[in-house]
Scaffold this active site. Structure first.
Site, PDB file in Angstrom:
ATOM      1  N   HIS A 176     -27.828 -11.508  16.880  1.00 16.37           N
ATOM      2  CA  HIS A 176     -28.017 -10.175  17.467  1.00 16.37           C
ATOM      3  C   HIS A 176     -27.734 -10.277  18.955  1.00 16.37           C
ATOM      4  O   HIS A 176     -28.232 -11.159  19.645  1.00 16.37           O
ATOM      5  CB  HIS A 176     -29.404  -9.613  17.175  1.00 16.37           C
ATOM      6  N   ARG A 228     -27.724 -10.096  26.660  1.00 15.44           N
ATOM      7  CA  ARG A 228     -27.589 -11.451  26.156  1.00 15.44           C
ATOM      8  C   ARG A 228     -27.295 -12.392  27.319  1.00 15.44           C
ATOM      9  O   ARG A 228     -26.596 -12.040  28.282  1.00 15.44           O
ATOM     10  CB  ARG A 228     -26.437 -11.500  25.160  1.00 15.44           C
ATOM     11  N   LYS A 278     -36.563 -25.067  14.856  1.00 17.53           N
ATOM     12  CA  LYS A 278     -36.969 -23.733  14.410  1.00 17.53           C
ATOM     13  C   LYS A 278     -37.493 -23.752  12.976  1.00 17.53           C
ATOM     14  O   LYS A 278     -38.369 -22.955  12.610  1.00 17.53           O
ATOM     15  CB  LYS A 278     -35.789 -22.771  14.536  1.00 17.53           C
ATOM     16  N   GLN A 332     -33.509 -11.532  26.172  1.00 21.37           N
ATOM     17  CA  GLN A 332     -32.895 -10.340  25.593  1.00 21.37           C
ATOM     18  C   GLN A 332     -33.860  -9.592  24.661  1.00 21.37           C
ATOM     19  O   GLN A 332     -34.145  -8.407  24.836  1.00 21.37           O
ATOM     20  CB  GLN A 332     -31.642 -10.740  24.804  1.00 21.37           C
ATOM     21  N   LEU A 373     -41.306 -15.137  20.851  1.00 20.99           N
ATOM     22  CA  LEU A 373     -39.857 -15.131  21.011  1.00 20.99           C
ATOM     23  C   LEU A 373     -39.347 -16.280  21.872  1.00 20.99           C
ATOM     24  O   LEU A 373     -38.154 -16.587  21.843  1.00 20.99           O
ATOM     25  CB  LEU A 373     -39.396 -13.802  21.636  1.00 20.99           C
ATOM     26  N   GLU A 385     -29.858 -19.724  11.623  1.00 27.15           N
ATOM     27  CA  GLU A 385     -29.394 -21.111  11.722  1.00 27.15           C
ATOM     28  C   GLU A 385     -30.175 -22.036  10.788  1.00 27.15           C
ATOM     29  O   GLU A 385     -29.725 -23.154  10.500  1.00 27.15           O
ATOM     30  CB  GLU A 385     -29.516 -21.608  13.159  1.00 27.15           C
ATOM     31  N   THR A 415     -34.648 -17.907  12.518  1.00 26.07           N
ATOM     32  CA  THR A 415     -33.231 -17.724  12.803  1.00 26.07           C
ATOM     33  C   THR A 415     -32.379 -18.016  11.584  1.00 26.07           C
ATOM     34  O   THR A 415     -32.749 -18.855  10.737  1.00 26.07           O
ATOM     35  CB  THR A 415     -32.791 -18.651  13.955  1.00 26.07           C
ATOM     36  N   ALA A 456     -38.231 -19.762  23.370  1.00 29.75           N
ATOM     37  CA  ALA A 456     -37.676 -20.974  22.761  1.00 29.75           C
ATOM     38  C   ALA A 456     -36.560 -21.517  23.640  1.00 29.75           C
ATOM     39  O   ALA A 456     -36.041 -20.808  24.506  1.00 29.75           O
ATOM     40  CB  ALA A 456     -37.115 -20.679  21.364  1.00 29.75           C
ATOM     41  N   TYR A 509     -31.560 -27.611  17.264  1.00 38.31           N
ATOM     42  CA  TYR A 509     -32.174 -26.282  17.415  1.00 38.31           C
ATOM     43  C   TYR A 509     -32.695 -25.779  16.075  1.00 38.31           C
ATOM     44  O   TYR A 509     -33.850 -25.350  15.949  1.00 38.31           O
ATOM     45  CB  TYR A 509     -31.163 -25.307  17.989  1.00 38.31           C
ATOM     46  N   GLY A 513     -41.635 -15.210  26.059  1.00 36.49           N
ATOM     47  CA  GLY A 513     -40.211 -15.039  26.301  1.00 36.49           C
ATOM     48  C   GLY A 513     -39.846 -13.600  26.605  1.00 36.49           C
ATOM     49  O   GLY A 513     -38.775 -13.115  26.231  1.00 36.49           O
ATOM     50  N   ASP A 569     -46.201 -21.898  29.859  1.00 41.44           N
ATOM     51  CA  ASP A 569     -45.110 -22.696  29.290  1.00 41.44           C
ATOM     52  C   ASP A 569     -45.533 -23.181  27.912  1.00 41.44           C
ATOM     53  O   ASP A 569     -46.691 -23.569  27.709  1.00 41.44           O
ATOM     54  CB  ASP A 569     -44.813 -23.890  30.204  1.00 41.44           C
TER      55      ASP A 569
END
Length: 357
Positions: A188, A193, A162, A14, A87, A136, A134, A89, A158, A10, A65
Site C-alpha cells: 500500500h 510513502r 514480521k 505513512q 505500526l 511478505e 505483511t 517497524a 524482514y 510509528g 523505542d
C-alpha cells in the site's frame, strides 16, 4: 461518553499519519509513539490538522523505542489506551538483509515487549491490539491469490521478523485472551510513502528527471509483481478490525497485480513521458521517446537502468491477495484503483519538486 483513546506506534510513518487523521476525525484522543518528536517524519501529517489537534489536547506525541521495554511500559501505563495500533517497524525489506539482527530485535522482540507490557499492566481486558503483518509473510507463495489460510514461507529477514511478531500477537490472543488482530496487508502506497520504497522512488525520480535534477532512475527487479493499494484505504481496514465483536486476522488487498515495470510505465505516462524498452535482464533500459512540454529531460534520454546493487539475495516474485474475508466480515473494500494511486503520487511529487525549485 468519553472519547476513546488510541496509541499508534510509528505515527510518523505513512500508515500512522493516515490512521491518525482517521481516528481524529472519529473523535478519538490519539497518542503517538515516535523516536523523534520533530523532523521529516512528522511532516507526513498535515500541518493545520496536526497543530489544531495538539492545541485541543487530542493529539500527543511521546518519545520511545521498540528496543526499550521500559519506555513502552511507562507509556502504556500512563495512557491506558482503548486501542493500540502497532505500526512501528524496520519496514524496508532490502535494508533487512544488511541489518538482520536489528530488524529482528525491532520487529519481533519489539512487538513482544509491547504485548508483554499490555499483559503485565493488566490491560488484557481493556486494550484492543492491532498487529501490522505483511504480505511478505507469504514469500515463496504456494497458491495464488494468497488468503488467510495460505502457508507462510518468508524470504527475507524482514519477513521472518514480521512472522515472529505475527505469531506473538496470535499467541497472546489464544493464551491470554488479548483482543489482538493481525492485518496481513499487501503493498500500500501513497504520496506519504518513504523515499526509499520503490513506488516513491519512481514517482519522485521521474519528477526530478523532468526538472533536470536527476539523470536516471536505478532500480532492481522490474518483474516482481505486487498487489498495490492506497494506504489511506488500508488504514480504514485496520480500524474496522478492532471494532468487531471478536478478534481475527484479515488479508487486505485489491486482488489486482502489476509488476514494478508496469508501475514505472504507468508513472511515466502520467508524468507525460513516452517510453521505449530496450534490452533484457540487467541490461534492460527505458528510454524516453517523447518528453513533457517544458521538461528539462530530452527525447532519447535513458530514464531507467537496472542496478545489480538493488537486487536482493532472495526475491519474492509474485504477490496477489484475496480480501474476500475482509469484504464479507468487515464490509471493507478498496476505493482507489491502481491508476488513480499512481496518478496521485506523480502529481504530488511533480508539485513538490517544482515548489522546491
Amino acid at each position: 461518553m468519553a472519547a476513546r483513546t488510541a496509541l499508534i506506534t510509528g505515527i510518523s510513518g505513512q500508515d500512522g499519519a493516515y490512521l491518525a487523521e482517521l481516528l481524529l476525525a472519529k473523535g478519538y484522543r490519539v497518542h503517538g509513539l515516535t523516536r523523534h518528536v520533530s523532523g521529516a517524519g512528522v511532516a507526513r501529517l498535515p500541518g493545520a490538522a496536526w497543530r489544531e489537534a495538539e492545541i485541543q489536547g487530542r493529539l500527543q506525541l511521546h518519545l520511545g523505542d521498540l528496543l526499550d521495554g521500559t519506555s513502552l511500559t511507562r507509556l502504556l501505563e500512563a495512557v491506558r489506551p482503548d486501542e493500540v495500533y502497532h505500526l512501528a517497524a524496520q519496514s524496508h525489506v532490502a535494508v533487512s538483509f544488511g541489518v538482520p539482527e536489528y530488524t529482528f530485535d525491532c520487529n519481533a522482540l519489539g512487538t513482544l515487549r509491547l504485548l508483554e507490557a499490555i499483559r503485565g499492566l493488566g490491560l488484557i481486558g481493556h486494550t484492543r491490539f492491532y498487529q501490522a503483518s505483511t504480505s511478505e509473510l507469504f514469500g515463496a507463495v504456494t497458491e495464488r491469490p494468497q488468503r488467510e489460510s495460505t502457508p507462510f514461507r518468508p524470504r527475507s529477514p524482514y519477513a521472518i521478523s514480521k512472522l515472529a511478531a505475527h505469531w506473538h500477537a496470535v499467541n497472546h490472543r489464544e493464551a491470554y485472551g488479548l483482543f489482538a488482530c493481525c492485518g496481513i496487508l499487501f503493498n500500500h502506497e501513497s504520496p506519504r510513502r518513504g523515499e526509499a520504497f520503490v513506488s516513491r522512488k519512481i514517482s519522485l525520480g521521474l519528477a526530478r528527471i523532468d526538472a533536470g535534477l536527476q539523470d536516471c532512475l536505478r532500480l532492481g527487479n522490474l518483474e516482481a509483481r505486487r498487489d498495490w493499494g492506497h494506504a489511506r484505504d488500508y488504514v480504514e481496514a485496520q480500524w474496522l478490525m478492532l471494532q468487531q465483536p471478536a478478534p481475527d486476522d484479515y488479508v487486505i488487498a485489491t486482488g489486482e497485480q502489476y509488476s514494478v515495470r508496469e508501475f514505472f510505465q504507468a508513472a511515466a505516462e502520467e508524468a507525460g513521458f513516452d517510453l521505449a524498452w530496450e534490452g533484457e535482464g540487467i541490461d534492460c533500459v527505458a528510454r524516453a521517446t517523447a518528453v513533457p512540454s517544458g521538461s528539462r529531460a530530452r527525447a532519447g534520454q535513458v530514464l531507467l537502468r537496472i542496478d545489480p546493487a538493488h537486487l536482493r539475495p532472495s526475491e519474492v516474485p509474485d504477490l496477489c491477495g484475496d480480501a474476500g474475508k475482509a469484504r464479507t466480515q468487515l464490509g471493507w473494500q478498496p476505493r482507489t484503483d491502481f491508476r488513480a494511486l499512481v496518478r496521485e503520487m506523480v502529481a504530488h511529487d511533480r508539485a513538490v519538486v517544482r515548489g522546491a525549485g
